[in-house]
Design a protein around this motif. Structure first.
Motif, PDB file in Angstrom:
ATOM      1  N   UNK A   1       8.397  -1.852  -9.644  1.00  0.00           N
ATOM      2  CA  UNK A   1       9.321  -0.906  -9.023  1.00  0.00           C
ATOM      3  C   UNK A   1       9.822  -1.451  -7.677  1.00  0.00           C
ATOM      4  N   UNK A   2       8.902  -2.014  -6.889  1.00  0.00           N
ATOM      5  CA  UNK A   2       9.285  -2.592  -5.588  1.00  0.00           C
ATOM      6  C   UNK A   2      10.264  -3.749  -5.785  1.00  0.00           C
ATOM      7  N   UNK A   3       9.917  -4.605  -6.765  1.00  0.00           N
ATOM      8  CA  UNK A   3      10.764  -5.767  -7.038  1.00  0.00           C
ATOM      9  C   UNK A   3      12.146  -5.321  -7.500  1.00  0.00           C
ATOM     10  N   UNK A   4      12.173  -4.362  -8.462  1.00  0.00           N
ATOM     11  CA  UNK A   4      13.466  -3.917  -8.980  1.00  0.00           C
ATOM     12  C   UNK A   4      14.282  -3.221  -7.891  1.00  0.00           C
TER      13      UNK A   4
ATOM     14  N   UNK B   1      -6.027   0.672 -16.266  1.00  0.00           N
ATOM     15  CA  UNK B   1      -5.026   1.634 -15.797  1.00  0.00           C
ATOM     16  C   UNK B   1      -4.616   1.325 -14.355  1.00  0.00           C
ATOM     17  N   UNK B   2      -5.627   0.972 -13.540  1.00  0.00           N
ATOM     18  CA  UNK B   2      -5.328   0.643 -12.143  1.00  0.00           C
ATOM     19  C   UNK B   2      -4.454  -0.604 -12.066  1.00  0.00           C
ATOM     20  N   UNK B   3      -4.783  -1.622 -12.905  1.00  0.00           N
ATOM     21  CA  UNK B   3      -3.976  -2.843 -12.918  1.00  0.00           C
ATOM     22  C   UNK B   3      -2.546  -2.546 -13.377  1.00  0.00           C
ATOM     23  N   UNK B   4      -2.440  -1.732 -14.445  1.00  0.00           N
ATOM     24  CA  UNK B   4      -1.109  -1.379 -14.943  1.00  0.00           C
ATOM     25  C   UNK B   4      -0.318  -0.588 -13.888  1.00  0.00           C
ATOM     26  N   UNK B   5      -0.994   0.312 -13.213  1.00  0.00           N
ATOM     27  CA  UNK B   5      -0.329   1.104 -12.175  1.00  0.00           C
ATOM     28  C   UNK B   5       0.135   0.182 -11.039  1.00  0.00           C
ATOM     29  N   UNK B   6      -0.722  -0.790 -10.698  1.00  0.00           N
ATOM     30  CA  UNK B   6      -0.363  -1.747  -9.633  1.00  0.00           C
ATOM     31  C   UNK B   6       0.828  -2.598 -10.078  1.00  0.00           C
ATOM     32  N   UNK B   7       0.796  -3.083 -11.338  1.00  0.00           N
ATOM     33  CA  UNK B   7       1.920  -3.871 -11.842  1.00  0.00           C
ATOM     34  C   UNK B   7       3.202  -3.031 -11.860  1.00  0.00           C
ATOM     35  N   UNK B   8       3.054  -1.779 -12.284  1.00  0.00           N
ATOM     36  CA  UNK B   8       4.208  -0.877 -12.312  1.00  0.00           C
ATOM     37  C   UNK B   8       4.770  -0.681 -10.910  1.00  0.00           C
ATOM     38  N   UNK B   9       3.889  -0.497  -9.943  1.00  0.00           N
ATOM     39  CA  UNK B   9       4.314  -0.322  -8.546  1.00  0.00           C
ATOM     40  C   UNK B   9       5.019  -1.577  -8.028  1.00  0.00           C
TER      41      UNK B   9
END
Length: 156
Positions: free
Chosen positions: A124-127, A113-121
């Protein structure tokens, strides 16, 4: 007269002889009965002794058998107790392993979950950075926003 006396005397002698024979036979018979009674008594005594010996032998065999049975029962109980302890130990070990696996699984899920949250973050930054760059370059951001919305809906 003499003849008659002789005959009477002979009868008396014969009678005495018969009485002696009867007495001897009676005495012999009594002796025989006594010896027979003694013999029967001795036989009964031997039978009583044999019965007493048999009873003592049977009692000792019974006591030995019951003692052996008690020892077998005690050994069986000891084995059952040690087996029960082993089973309890196995159950505790299995419960510890299951708890440990559950904790590990929960930790792995938390890490994912932490990895997914980090990837999501990061995404979001990239987009956001990409959208900002498109605006800065004067390009239309609407197709980019539609694609980001589709990606987000696919993720859920």
């Amino acid at each position: 007269k003499n003849e008659r006396l002789r005959q009477e005397l002979e009868k008396i002698r014969l009678s005495h002889a018969a009485q002696k024979k009867v007495k001897i036979v009676c005495i012999c018979s009594e002796r025989w009965e006594l010896t027979r009674q003694q013999e029967l008594e001795m036989q009964r005594e031997r039978e009583r002794q044999a019965d007493a010996e048999d009873a003592a032998r049977l009692l000792s065999e019974y006591q030995a058998a019951t003692e052996a049975e008690r020892e077998n029962d005690a050994a069986r109980r000891g084995k059952n107790i040690s087996l029960k302890k082993y089973h309890v130990k196995q159950i505790h070990d299995k419960m510890r392993r299951a708890a440990s696996e559950k904790v590990q699984e929960l930790e792995e899920q938390a890490d994912l979950r932490a990895q997914l949250a980090e990837e999501e973050r990061l995404f979001e930054q990239y987009s956001e950075a990409l959208i900002a760059q498109y605006r800065a370059d004067g390009k239309d951001v609407k197709p980019l926003l539609m694609e980001l919305a589709r990606i987000k809906s696919d993720r859920r």
